[in-house]
Design a protein around this motif. Sequence first.
Motif, PDB file in Angstrom:
ATOM      1  N   SER A  95       0.826  -1.203   0.000  1.00  0.00           N
ATOM      2  CA  SER A  95       0.000   0.000   0.000  1.00  0.00           C
ATOM      3  C   SER A  95       0.865   1.259   0.000  1.00  0.00           C
ATOM      4  CB  SER A  95      -0.925   0.002   1.221  1.00  0.00           C
ATOM      5  OG  SER A  95      -1.788   1.111   1.204  1.00  0.00           O
ATOM      6  N   ILE A  96       2.011   1.217   0.681  1.00  0.00           N
ATOM      7  CA  ILE A  96       2.948   2.351   0.631  1.00  0.00           C
ATOM      8  C   ILE A  96       3.405   2.590  -0.802  1.00  0.00           C
ATOM      9  CG2 ILE A  96       5.271   3.102   1.295  1.00  0.00           C
ATOM     10  CD1 ILE A  96       4.799   1.703   3.994  1.00  0.00           C
ATOM     11  N   TYR A  97       3.767   1.503  -1.485  1.00  0.00           N
ATOM     12  CA  TYR A  97       4.219   1.611  -2.883  1.00  0.00           C
ATOM     13  C   TYR A  97       3.101   2.204  -3.735  1.00  0.00           C
ATOM     14  CZ  TYR A  97       7.002   0.283  -6.972  1.00  0.00           C
ATOM     15  OH  TYR A  97       7.761   0.307  -8.123  1.00  0.00           O
ATOM     16  N   ARG A  98       1.872   1.664  -3.601  1.00  0.00           N
ATOM     17  CA  ARG A  98       0.761   2.147  -4.423  1.00  0.00           C
ATOM     18  C   ARG A  98       0.458   3.611  -4.125  1.00  0.00           C
ATOM     19  NH1 ARG A  98      -1.735  -2.695  -2.908  1.00  0.00           N
ATOM     20  NH2 ARG A  98      -3.106  -1.523  -1.507  1.00  0.00           N
ATOM     21  N   SER A  99       0.494   3.992  -2.856  1.00  0.00           N
ATOM     22  CA  SER A  99       0.197   5.377  -2.492  1.00  0.00           C
ATOM     23  C   SER A  99       1.213   6.335  -3.096  1.00  0.00           C
ATOM     24  CB  SER A  99       0.170   5.528  -0.968  1.00  0.00           C
ATOM     25  OG  SER A  99      -0.875   4.773  -0.400  1.00  0.00           O
ATOM     26  N   LEU A 100       2.480   5.960  -3.052  1.00  0.00           N
ATOM     27  CA  LEU A 100       3.513   6.814  -3.629  1.00  0.00           C
ATOM     28  C   LEU A 100       3.354   6.920  -5.140  1.00  0.00           C
ATOM     29  CD1 LEU A 100       6.622   5.622  -1.575  1.00  0.00           C
ATOM     30  CD2 LEU A 100       5.356   7.761  -1.307  1.00  0.00           C
ATOM     31  N   ALA A 101       3.110   5.776  -5.796  1.00  0.00           N
ATOM     32  CA  ALA A 101       2.938   5.793  -7.248  1.00  0.00           C
ATOM     33  C   ALA A 101       1.700   6.591  -7.635  1.00  0.00           C
ATOM     34  CB  ALA A 101       2.844   4.357  -7.777  1.00  0.00           C
ATOM     35  N   ASP A 102       0.625   6.457  -6.870  1.00  0.00           N
ATOM     36  CA  ASP A 102      -0.598   7.196  -7.173  1.00  0.00           C
ATOM     37  C   ASP A 102      -0.406   8.688  -6.931  1.00  0.00           C
ATOM     38  OD1 ASP A 102      -3.500   6.885  -7.894  1.00  0.00           O
ATOM     39  OD2 ASP A 102      -3.719   7.959  -5.996  1.00  0.00           O
ATOM     40  N   ALA A 103       0.343   9.031  -5.884  1.00  0.00           N
ATOM     41  CA  ALA A 103       0.624  10.449  -5.633  1.00  0.00           C
ATOM     42  C   ALA A 103       1.392  11.058  -6.802  1.00  0.00           C
ATOM     43  CB  ALA A 103       1.421  10.598  -4.335  1.00  0.00           C
ATOM     44  N   ASP A 104       2.346  10.311  -7.341  1.00  0.00           N
ATOM     45  CA  ASP A 104       3.121  10.809  -8.478  1.00  0.00           C
ATOM     46  C   ASP A 104       2.230  10.978  -9.705  1.00  0.00           C
ATOM     47  OD1 ASP A 104       5.775  11.572  -9.350  1.00  0.00           O
ATOM     48  OD2 ASP A 104       5.732   9.792 -10.633  1.00  0.00           O
TER      49      ASP A 104
END
Length: 465
Positions: A95-104
């Motif tokens: 979820s950390i990975y997805r959140s960072l990618a989605d923020a970008d």
Amino acid sequence: MAITSRAPAPEGGVSVPPPAPSAAPPRRVTAWAEGVERLREAATTEPGRLRIIGAALAALIVLFGAVSVGEISGRSTAAEDVVGHSQPLSADAASIYRSLADADTTSSSGFLLGAQEPREVRRRYEKDIANASRLLVSAAANTGGSKDSRAQIALLSEQLPRYTGLIEQARAANRQGLPLGGAYLRYANEQMTTQLLPAAQRLYEAETGRLYTDYDDARSWPLASLAAGLFALAALVWAQRRNYRRTNRVFNHGLLAATAASVVVLLWLAVGHTVARSSLSEARANGQESLKVLNDARIASLQARAGENLTLVARGAVLAEDKKSDKYDVDFTKNMKELDSGLVAALRLADDSAGRAPLTRASEGVKQWKQRHTAAREADLKGDYEAALPQVVGDKDHKDSSGAAFDTVDASLEQAVAHEQQQFTRAARDGLGALGGLVTGAAALAVVGAAAALLGIGRRLSEYR
């Protein structure tokens, strides 16, 4: 000739013999040797042999129970970690990975919209950053002694504020119409792809590795317990056969009860662990493996969307390794291929209609996304940026944009992830439940079996009184 002297004879002419040598001191016997000697002497009588047999049977049954309690306790703990610790940590890392990618991705979409950036786009970016920050704090408190995980969390905690600072600078410059905003955004994306996302990936791999270790520990066969149980049963059968041959009595109630208790523990152990192993295997194959594939697919879709947005932001300013192609367009093509292969793998792993339905919608959304991206890209290559922009980000006249197709894909993948998470949790809890009560039951039945064996032998000893 040698002359031998003799002691003078006493009066009366009777010789007195020389004094006898003193007797040797008694040999000291150790407590161990004395115990062995007593045991040997006891074994020469039937009552003594019965006492030895009773003590040995009780010891074997107690040993069986102790080994079973120890092994099953370890496997229950590992299964509990799978359900309540290592898998949630692995899911949080994903979820950390997805959140960072989605923020970008969201930040680049908002940049393209400029002053017209909708409030929901900004809220989505802020939610992603807040979610990543919260999960990093939680992960730091629960990673235990994993040095690798702590190192990645420290790197993410250090780099995330730098990234958000660059995004704010890009946003401020963009609202003022300054071309420097695009440079800030590209640099922020570089920080994300070279620092933050690789660290998040390493964190996910480390936590997933711990999860698989817990899987293996929970699923490993309790071989020592099974061997101890079979040995105890063999000894009980031998004792009852010996009793029958010496007394012609078919049953000894005490030994029969001890045998029944040992059989119950052995069957409970074998069946319970088999069920637990099967459920945990199902959780791994149909839950965790599907989650891993879906997480990878969703991340690929997010990175593809970021690449699509940055293609319009950079407008050919950043070239790929061939020094001819647009870097972000090349990244988009690569990520879309990963998304396609991920969806194929996820459909293969999906084992029910509820899992396949969102994946089918995602596949259809990908087809629309590719078609709309191609149209927007053709307009951009012709130099018609004003026509290409709404085909990517959408507006009131372009509802069928590539961004709308991406939203369909992302929502479908999120639904598929939620379904597979539920399947994992259900199967893993079933595995944990199969081991429930076995530790207490094995200990209690071992005590009952040992007492029954002693009572059965005691009944035979009473016949000699």
